[in-house]
Design a protein around this motif. Structure first.
Motif, short mmCIF file in Angstrom:
data_model
loop_
_atom_site.label_atom_id
_atom_site.label_comp_id
_atom_site.label_asym_id
_atom_site.label_seq_id
_atom_site.Cartn_x
_atom_site.Cartn_y
_atom_site.Cartn_z
N ASN A 61 -0.62 -1.48 16.93
CA ASN A 61 -0.82 -2.94 16.53
C ASN A 61 -0.58 -3.51 14.90
OD1 ASN A 61 -2.15 -5.31 15.46
ND2 ASN A 61 -4.09 -4.94 16.69
N ASN A 62 0.68 -4.20 15.14
CA ASN A 62 1.68 -4.01 13.76
C ASN A 62 1.19 -4.99 13.07
OD1 ASN A 62 2.17 -6.41 15.39
ND2 ASN A 62 4.49 -6.05 15.10
N HIS A 63 -0.34 -5.83 13.06
CA HIS A 63 -0.76 -7.17 12.81
C HIS A 63 -0.82 -6.67 10.48
CE1 HIS A 63 -1.30 -9.35 16.11
NE2 HIS A 63 -0.72 -10.27 15.70
N ALA A 64 -0.68 -6.94 10.07
CA ALA A 64 -1.11 -6.34 8.91
C ALA A 64 -1.31 -7.37 7.54
CB ALA A 64 -0.01 -5.52 8.43
N SER A 65 -2.42 -6.45 6.95
CA SER A 65 -1.59 -7.52 5.16
C SER A 65 -1.73 -6.88 4.14
CB SER A 65 -3.47 -8.20 5.17
OG SER A 65 -4.55 -7.73 5.29
N ILE A 66 -1.30 -7.24 3.22
CA ILE A 66 -1.43 -6.46 2.16
C ILE A 66 -1.71 -7.32 1.09
CG2 ILE A 66 1.53 -7.85 1.87
CD1 ILE A 66 2.15 -5.22 0.34
N TYR A 67 -2.14 -6.70 -0.24
CA TYR A 67 -2.79 -7.58 -0.91
C TYR A 67 -2.14 -7.02 -2.80
CZ TYR A 67 -6.76 -11.10 -3.85
OH TYR A 67 -7.01 -11.17 -4.62
N PHE A 68 -2.01 -7.76 -3.29
CA PHE A 68 -2.03 -7.21 -5.19
C PHE A 68 -2.81 -8.53 -6.04
CE2 PHE A 68 1.95 -7.46 -2.74
CZ PHE A 68 3.02 -6.32 -2.72
N CYS A 69 -3.29 -7.57 -6.62
CA CYS A 69 -4.96 -7.89 -7.71
C CYS A 69 -4.19 -7.17 -8.84
CB CYS A 69 -5.78 -7.48 -7.42
SG CYS A 69 -7.26 -7.75 -8.17
N ASP A 70 -3.94 -8.82 -9.49
CA ASP A 70 -3.93 -8.72 -11.31
C ASP A 70 -5.07 -9.08 -11.83
OD1 ASP A 70 -2.87 -9.11 -13.80
OD2 ASP A 70 -1.53 -10.67 -13.45
N THR A 71 -5.96 -7.88 -12.23
CA THR A 71 -6.41 -7.90 -12.30
C THR A 71 -7.54 -8.62 -14.34
OG1 THR A 71 -7.19 -4.94 -13.37
CG2 THR A 71 -7.93 -5.49 -11.42
N ARG A 72 -6.13 -8.23 -15.19
CA ARG A 72 -5.93 -8.55 -16.20
C ARG A 72 -5.97 -10.30 -16.26
NH1 ARG A 72 -0.70 -8.65 -20.03
NH2 ARG A 72 -1.63 -10.04 -22.24
N PHE A 73 -5.45 -10.74 -15.25
CA PHE A 73 -5.54 -12.76 -15.32
C PHE A 73 -6.48 -12.78 -14.49
CE2 PHE A 73 -1.47 -11.80 -17.28
CZ PHE A 73 -1.82 -12.53 -18.74
N PHE A 74 -7.40 -12.16 -13.42
CA PHE A 74 -7.84 -12.43 -12.59
C PHE A 74 -7.42 -13.03 -11.72
CE2 PHE A 74 -12.34 -13.62 -10.57
CZ PHE A 74 -12.61 -12.36 -9.98
N ARG A 75 -6.74 -12.87 -11.16
CA ARG A 75 -5.67 -13.72 -10.07
C ARG A 75 -5.38 -11.85 -9.02
NH1 ARG A 75 0.26 -15.26 -12.45
NH2 ARG A 75 0.55 -13.19 -13.05
N GLY A 76 -4.89 -12.94 -7.85
CA GLY A 76 -4.27 -12.38 -6.68
C GLY A 76 -3.98 -12.57 -5.14
N VAL A 77 -3.40 -11.79 -4.79
CA VAL A 77 -2.11 -12.68 -3.99
C VAL A 77 -2.28 -11.93 -2.33
CG1 VAL A 77 0.35 -11.57 -4.62
CG2 VAL A 77 -0.39 -14.43 -3.12
N MET A 78 -2.74 -12.38 -1.02
CA MET A 78 -2.96 -11.85 -0.29
C MET A 78 -1.56 -12.22 0.96
SD MET A 78 -5.10 -12.25 3.42
CE MET A 78 -4.87 -13.97 3.64
N LEU A 79 -0.74 -11.46 1.49
CA LEU A 79 0.16 -11.98 2.10
C LEU A 79 -0.20 -11.62 3.32
CD1 LEU A 79 3.29 -10.67 0.00
CD2 LEU A 79 2.38 -13.07 0.36
N ARG A 80 0.62 -12.12 4.77
CA ARG A 80 0.26 -11.89 6.67
C ARG A 80 0.73 -11.65 6.96
NH1 ARG A 80 -2.23 -16.08 8.92
NH2 ARG A 80 -3.12 -15.08 10.22
N GLY A 81 1.36 -10.51 8.04
CA GLY A 81 2.12 -10.61 8.46
C GLY A 81 2.60 -9.10 9.57
N THR A 82 3.30 -8.82 9.37
CA THR A 82 3.77 -7.43 10.33
C THR A 82 3.93 -6.18 9.96
OG1 THR A 82 5.59 -8.33 10.65
CG2 THR A 82 4.13 -8.83 12.47
N MET A 83 3.62 -4.85 10.44
CA MET A 83 4.57 -3.78 9.10
C MET A 83 5.20 -2.94 10.80
SD MET A 83 4.24 -2.32 6.04
CE MET A 83 2.16 -2.72 5.61
N GLU A 84 5.97 -2.69 10.82
CA GLU A 84 7.23 -1.77 11.04
C GLU A 84 7.43 -0.02 10.11
OE1 GLU A 84 11.54 -2.24 12.76
OE2 GLU A 84 11.02 -3.77 11.32
#
Length: 139
Positions: A63-86
């Motif tokens: 199942n190639n559905h995937a998410s990826i998350y980057f967390c910047d703890t210093r500034f308490f911010r983050g980004v989640m990207l949704r997509g596929t993984m090959e």
């Protein structure tokens, strides 16, 4: 959000850990940390290394559905990207992101059968900062 690609791209380049999500056989999300991406094409194409024998690779092959998350703890911010993984095992992909010292993880070098490349392709994302979230589409 103004200039999402620049903001998210800077996070990807600076943060040393990324969390990747896959879906298991029961349909339950699974997360694991990996070392920061080795290469990227904007914020749409993100390249990581992992073991071909890993549970995550087996899940992405089913199942190639995937998410990826980057967390910047210093500034308490983050980004989640949704997509596929090959899962890429071709020589060109493996050589593209190989780095000196990788033999610590893959003793046989760039041709080690237990070394593969994960290529994440983002389609959308959600950014959190300053106590608010905003969704965006990745072009």
């Amino acid at each position: 959000m103004r200039d999402v690609e620049k903001t998210v791209g800077n996070m990807i380049d600076k943060l040393k850990t990324v969390f990747i999500g896959s879906i298991d056989a029961e349909g339950v999300p699974n997360l694991t940390p990996l070392l920061q991406p080795r290469n990227r094409e904007g914020i749409q194409g993100i390249y990581l290394t992992t073991n071909t024998s890993s549970m995550r690779v087996a899940q992405y092959r089913k199942n190639n559905h995937a998410s990826i998350y980057f967390c910047d703890t210093r500034f308490f911010r983050g980004v989640m990207l949704r997509g596929t993984m090959e899962v890429l095992t071709d020589d060109a992909s493996k050589e593209m992101i190989w780095q000196e010292g990788d033999t610590m993880y893959y003793p046989e070098g760039v041709t080690d059968p237990d070394y593969c490349v994960l290529k994440f392709t983002a389609i959308s994302g959600r950014f959190y900062s300053n106590f608010k979230s905003e969704s965006f589409v990745v072009d």
